[in-house]
Each structure stands twice: as structure tokens, then as C-alpha cells.
Write a protein that holds these residues in place. Structure first.
Motif, PDB file in Angstrom:
ATOM      1  N   LYS A 138      -4.591 -38.401 -11.039  1.00  0.00           N
ATOM      2  CA  LYS A 138      -4.323 -38.330 -12.473  1.00  0.00           C
ATOM      3  C   LYS A 138      -3.880 -39.678 -13.026  1.00  0.00           C
ATOM      4  O   LYS A 138      -4.258 -40.077 -14.126  1.00  0.00           O
ATOM      5  CB  LYS A 138      -3.258 -37.272 -12.748  1.00  0.00           C
ATOM      6  N   GLU A 141      -7.029 -41.893 -13.225  1.00  0.00           N
ATOM      7  CA  GLU A 141      -7.874 -41.480 -14.355  1.00  0.00           C
ATOM      8  C   GLU A 141      -7.259 -41.914 -15.682  1.00  0.00           C
ATOM      9  O   GLU A 141      -7.966 -42.405 -16.577  1.00  0.00           O
ATOM     10  CB  GLU A 141      -8.058 -39.961 -14.328  1.00  0.00           C
ATOM     11  N   ARG A 142      -5.945 -41.767 -15.815  1.00  0.00           N
ATOM     12  CA  ARG A 142      -5.261 -42.168 -17.046  1.00  0.00           C
ATOM     13  C   ARG A 142      -5.342 -43.680 -17.244  1.00  0.00           C
ATOM     14  O   ARG A 142      -5.527 -44.160 -18.368  1.00  0.00           O
ATOM     15  CB  ARG A 142      -3.811 -41.695 -17.013  1.00  0.00           C
ATOM     16  N   HIS A 143      -5.222 -44.432 -16.155  1.00  0.00           N
ATOM     17  CA  HIS A 143      -5.329 -45.898 -16.244  1.00  0.00           C
ATOM     18  C   HIS A 143      -6.714 -46.309 -16.743  1.00  0.00           C
ATOM     19  O   HIS A 143      -6.832 -47.186 -17.610  1.00  0.00           O
ATOM     20  CB  HIS A 143      -5.070 -46.518 -14.865  1.00  0.00           C
ATOM     21  N   GLU A 145      -8.812 -44.570 -18.550  1.00  0.00           N
ATOM     22  CA  GLU A 145      -8.944 -44.185 -19.958  1.00  0.00           C
ATOM     23  C   GLU A 145      -8.204 -45.149 -20.879  1.00  0.00           C
ATOM     24  O   GLU A 145      -8.716 -45.535 -21.937  1.00  0.00           O
ATOM     25  CB  GLU A 145      -8.386 -42.768 -20.158  1.00  0.00           C
ATOM     26  N   ARG A 146      -7.002 -45.549 -20.496  1.00  0.00           N
ATOM     27  CA  ARG A 146      -6.168 -46.375 -21.369  1.00  0.00           C
ATOM     28  C   ARG A 146      -6.530 -47.851 -21.334  1.00  0.00           C
ATOM     29  O   ARG A 146      -6.460 -48.533 -22.366  1.00  0.00           O
ATOM     30  CB  ARG A 146      -4.697 -46.204 -20.981  1.00  0.00           C
ATOM     31  N   ARG A 147      -6.894 -48.353 -20.165  1.00  0.00           N
ATOM     32  CA  ARG A 147      -7.053 -49.796 -20.006  1.00  0.00           C
ATOM     33  C   ARG A 147      -8.495 -50.274 -19.938  1.00  0.00           C
ATOM     34  O   ARG A 147      -8.774 -51.448 -20.204  1.00  0.00           O
ATOM     35  CB  ARG A 147      -6.347 -50.246 -18.717  1.00  0.00           C
ATOM     36  N   HIS A 150     -12.848 -44.970 -22.394  1.00  0.00           N
ATOM     37  CA  HIS A 150     -12.991 -43.516 -22.283  1.00  0.00           C
ATOM     38  C   HIS A 150     -14.292 -43.183 -21.574  1.00  0.00           C
ATOM     39  O   HIS A 150     -15.360 -43.674 -21.936  1.00  0.00           O
ATOM     40  CB  HIS A 150     -12.984 -42.877 -23.662  1.00  0.00           C
ATOM     41  N   ASP A 275      -8.869 -55.610 -21.461  1.00  0.00           N
ATOM     42  CA  ASP A 275      -7.515 -55.805 -21.959  1.00  0.00           C
ATOM     43  C   ASP A 275      -6.565 -56.176 -20.821  1.00  0.00           C
ATOM     44  O   ASP A 275      -6.799 -55.853 -19.650  1.00  0.00           O
ATOM     45  CB  ASP A 275      -7.012 -54.532 -22.635  1.00  0.00           C
ATOM     46  N   ALA A 278      -5.614 -54.261 -17.278  1.00  0.00           N
ATOM     47  CA  ALA A 278      -6.706 -53.434 -16.759  1.00  0.00           C
ATOM     48  C   ALA A 278      -6.884 -53.599 -15.257  1.00  0.00           C
ATOM     49  O   ALA A 278      -7.459 -52.736 -14.602  1.00  0.00           O
ATOM     50  CB  ALA A 278      -8.015 -53.779 -17.473  1.00  0.00           C
ATOM     51  N   CYS A 281      -3.175 -50.873 -11.494  1.00  0.00           N
ATOM     52  CA  CYS A 281      -2.714 -49.509 -11.761  1.00  0.00           C
ATOM     53  C   CYS A 281      -1.572 -49.199 -10.797  1.00  0.00           C
ATOM     54  O   CYS A 281      -1.738 -49.337  -9.578  1.00  0.00           O
ATOM     55  CB  CYS A 281      -3.863 -48.521 -11.559  1.00  0.00           C
TER      56      CYS A 281
END
Length: 448
Positions: A138, A141-143, A145-147, A150, A275, A278, A281
Motif C-alpha cells: 500500500k 502504491e501510494r508513493h 500515485e503521489r510522486r 496516477h 517531482d 519520486a 519511498c
């Protein structure tokens, strides 16, 4: 084999003139067909995809080749492309026993295993791969999406023998007009890093590759699917070879990835055009997963790294588009393809009282055409690169000429001093200094 023939065979191999090798050897009498000659012939036959002939020639010298890494590798290579995967695997494993530093051998062993597993109809329940915990996955996956971006789609891996490598697909958008493919699962395996890097959070990684917006992303054709395949190959490489991947590492293929390109290897690079943040993580336990971008290379670019250094190769690649370009110009041409004004064997040690980086750039007007240096300047280089900052031109190069990277090469300052000793007293000038050759032939200072 006499030196002249050996030189010709090696030169033709470097120039991909494999049929010339076959034609030359076919003219030899039987007494000349020793093991070395047959080795050259087999290499050419494999490159010409004449695998049956290559196998026949290799088996004719089996006794001489049984302890030769290259004999086993070339035999495995021919078997592999004839889809005789079990025999290919045996030969690659024999080659690995003789040289456990060759990355290509282990990669082919992995390919053979995959093909044999497919043929055997093995299913996931036959394996127990290394996996992220649910919590770790999780966070990853969140990293992404954010960095990074999508992702609405994922290439899910059906059978995972060692690690489970899914690939997230980030579609082009106005900020990043290209596809971004990201592995999810490589970092579940802790890589074996050298002792001097232990404790520095280099043991986990995921990989990224960027493809043009018109790339047929859903195609299963070999021409378009190879980036996905190579993400998986490189993700598994550390586990298969008990090694690691990090910035500057290269992995080569024996031939182009597909028929529509001559690109044939990969370099592991820092994340480009993404960014800040990126590239790292942080997992819940504080461990770090490094995200690296992989960029395809030509064979001569990988050969340049072998003969020079990864720092010099990275410096040479500075400025190329990080998005895959199937037809981008090569950033270097091997010495065999350029006829230098001064042969390498005639270069003398003439530069003394110099203790800084030796790297510099010069145009072919000097190195190939033999023109005197008409303009030289020193710019401040990247401190992490082995670069003196010096740039040398004849002075008559057009913008079009200078914009072609094939007309410019990276050399040692000592080499340039052999071409034009007039520059030796000037090399300690500070960054931002330039010299031009006036009408009397003297180099005069100019501040830039």
C-alpha cells in the motif's frame, strides 16, 4: 590465424558485417580451420541467425570447447533461438560455471526457465515468491500515485516464480506527455549489495521506463512489448544473480531488442523529469525503496562504459531524451568506426603537472580531420563527473555540425595535447575562460 586476418574479422564483427566474416573464412583451406577460426565463424553464423550451421560447427570442436565459456555460451545461444530451451539452459549453466561474472549468461538462464515453465504449464501454486506485505504494498502504491503519476491500469503477472512483478501503467498527461511504466514487486527482494554499501539503503529498488505517447502500449508484438519484458528481466536480475542494481549499472543484450531498433541494452539512471522525492519511498519500518529509471542504450555506448567508466558514459548521455526513442542517434562511435588523425598506439604521455579530471570534449574536425584547435573554452562541469570542463573546437564548425553528437567525442586531455601541444600551458585557466587562435596562429585569452 595471422594478425591481418584476425584484425579483419574483429573489425567486421564490430561493424556488424557478419556475412563478410563467413565469406572470408569459407575461402580458407582445411588446415587453417583451427579452433579460433571456427569460433569467429560461429559467432558470425549466430548473428546471421544461421543457428543450425553454428551448432554443427561447435559440435565439431566439442573436445576443445568443453572448458571454454564462449563455446558453451554460443551453443546455448543457438539452441535458445531454435527454441530448444532445455539444451540451451544446460549450455548456459555450463557457461555460468566457467564465468560467474557474466550477466548475459544468467539472463538467458532465466529466459530458458520461463520458457520451460510455460511449456510445462506450471501455475502460481507451484511457487512461493518473495512478496511485499500488504502494508508495504500500500505504501509503494501510494508513493507511485503521489510522486510519479496516477495509474489506471496494471500489467498483472500471472505466474511469479521468485518475486511477483506487476507493472503500473501511467498514461500520458499534459505534464508528462508519455507513458510511464513502473514495476511493483522488485523491492520485496533485498538485493545483495557490496560490503562498502551495506547500511546505506541500496538493497531495495523498483524500476521505471518512459515510452512515447504513440507507443502501442497494449500490443503483444515483440516490436512493442520488449520494454515490459525488460522491466521484468531487470527486476529479477538481482535475485537470480545474487547481485544488485543501482545508478550507472548496465545490462546488455546480445542483439537489438526488436527489428525496429538497434537499441540493445539498458542503463540504470536517476529519475529524470519527475517531482522531487519520486526516487525514494520510505516503508513503515524506515527502510528505503529506491526508484530508478532505465534508459535503452546502443551496443557501442555500453562498450564505451567498459573501456572508459560509468561516470563518463553518464556524462556522454547527458541531454538525451529520457523517453525511449527507437531511432535516437548514438552518443558515441567506437574507435574502429572513426579514423583518427593520430592512431591510438601513437599517443604519448605529454601532459604533466595535472592532477584534476582528465575528461574533455573535442570535435571530429580536430580528432579525425587533424585540424589545429581554433577555439577552446572551459565550463564548470558536474562535480560528480570526471570532467575537466575543457571543450575543443577547430573554430569552423557550423551549428548543424555541433548539434550532431556523432561529431563530438569524449577524450583524455593527454590525447588532445598530442594533437595540439600549444594548449598545454593554458589548461590551468579558471572556469569561464576561453582561448581563440588569432591570424598569427597564437592562442589568445578571451573571457566568456
Amino acid at each position: 590465424m595471422d594478425k591481418e586476418t584476425l584484425y579483419k574479422l574483429n573489425k567486421w564483427h564490430e561493424e556488424d558485417e557478419f556475412q563478410k566474416i563467413v565469406d572470408e573464412i569459407s575461402l580458407m583451406v582445411e588446415e587453417e580451420m583451427d579452433y579460433d577460426v571456427i569460433s569467429h565463424l560461429v559467432r558470425a553464423l549466430n548473428n546471421l541467425k544461421r543457428y543450425e550451421e553454428a551448432i554443427e560447427k561447435l559440435l565439431s570442436v566439442e573436445e576443445e570447447g568443453k572448458n571454454d565459456f564462449y563455446w558453451h555460451f554460443e551453443l546455448g545461444y543457438a539452441y535458445y533461438y531454435l527454441e530448444r530451451f532445455d539444451e540451451a539452459k544446460n549450455e548456459f549453466e555450463a557457461a555460468w560455471e566457467l564465468d560467474q561474472n557474466d550477466e548475459d549468461t544468467m539472463r538467458f538462464i532465466g529466459f530458458c526457465k520461463e520458457k520451460l515453465q510455460e511449456a510445462a504449464g506450471l501455475k502460481q501454486e507451484n511457487f512461493d515468491p518473495e512478496l511485499y506485505t500488504e502494508e508495504q504494498l500500500k505504501v509503494v502504491e501510494r508513493h507511485i500515485e503521489r510522486r510519479i503519476g496516477h495509474y489506471g491500469r496494471v500489467f498483472h503477472e500471472i505466474v511469479s516464480p521468485d518475486i511477483h512483478v506487476d507493472i503500473a501503467i501511467i498514461d500520458p498527461d499534459p505534464d508528462h506527455n508519455y507513458y510511464t511504466l513502473v514495476t511493483m514487486g522488485m523491492g520485496a527482494h533485498r538485493m545483495t549489495v557490496p560490503p562498502n554499501f551495506e547500511g546505506e539503503n541500496f538493497d531495495r529498488a523498483e524500476l521505471v521506463i518512459c515510452l512515447p505517447p504513440d507507443w502501442p502500449i497494449n500490443s503483444n508484438s515483440d516490436m512493442w512489448f520488449w520494454p515490459v519484458k525488460w522491466l521484468k528481466v531487470m527486476a529479477r536480475l538481482p535475485g537470480e544473480q545474487n547481485t544488485w542494481l543501482a545508478w550507472g549499472h548496465t545490462v546488455s543484450n546480445n542483439e537489438p531488442f526488436a527489428e525496429n531498433t538497434k537499441l540493445s541494452g539498458m542503463i540504470v539512471s536517476n529519475m529524470i523529469d519527475f517531482d522531487e522525492g519520486a526516487d525514494k519511498c520510505i516503508l513503515p519500518n524506515g527502510e528505503c525503496i529506491n526508484f530508478y529509471q532505465i534508459i535503452p542504450l546502443y551496443r557501442e555506448e555500453i562498450e564505451f562504459k567498459v573501456s572508459h567508466s560509468k561516470d563518463e558514459l553518464i556524462h556522454m548521455l547527458d541531454g538525451i531524451d529520457s523517453v525511449v526513442d527507437l531511432n535516437r542517434p548514438s552518443q558515441c562511435i567506437s574507435e574502429s568506426k572513426k579514423k583518427f588523425a593520430i592512431p591510438s598506439e601513437d599517443i604519448k604521455s605529454v601532459l604533466s603537472d595535472w592532477y584534476g579530471p582528465l575528461g574533455c570534449k573535442a570535435t571530429d574536425r580536430i580528432m579525425v580531420d587533424g585540424e589545429k584547435i581554433g577555439y577552446m573554452y572551459r565550463e564548470e562541469p558536474d562535480p560528480e563527473m570526471p570532467d575537466s570542463g575543457w571543450r575543443f573546437l577547430a573554430g569552423d564548425e557550423s551549428d548543424e555540425y555541433l548539434n550532431d553528437p556523432l561529431n563530438i567525442g569524449i577524450y583524455s586531455l593527454n590525447t588532445i595535447c598530442n594533437y595540439d601541444p600549444d594548449i598545454i600551458p593554458l589548461l590551468h585557466a579558471s572556469y569561464g575562460t576561453a582561448y581563440f587562435r588569432d591570424e598569427t596562429g597564437k592562442l589568445r585569452k578571451r573571457t566568456i
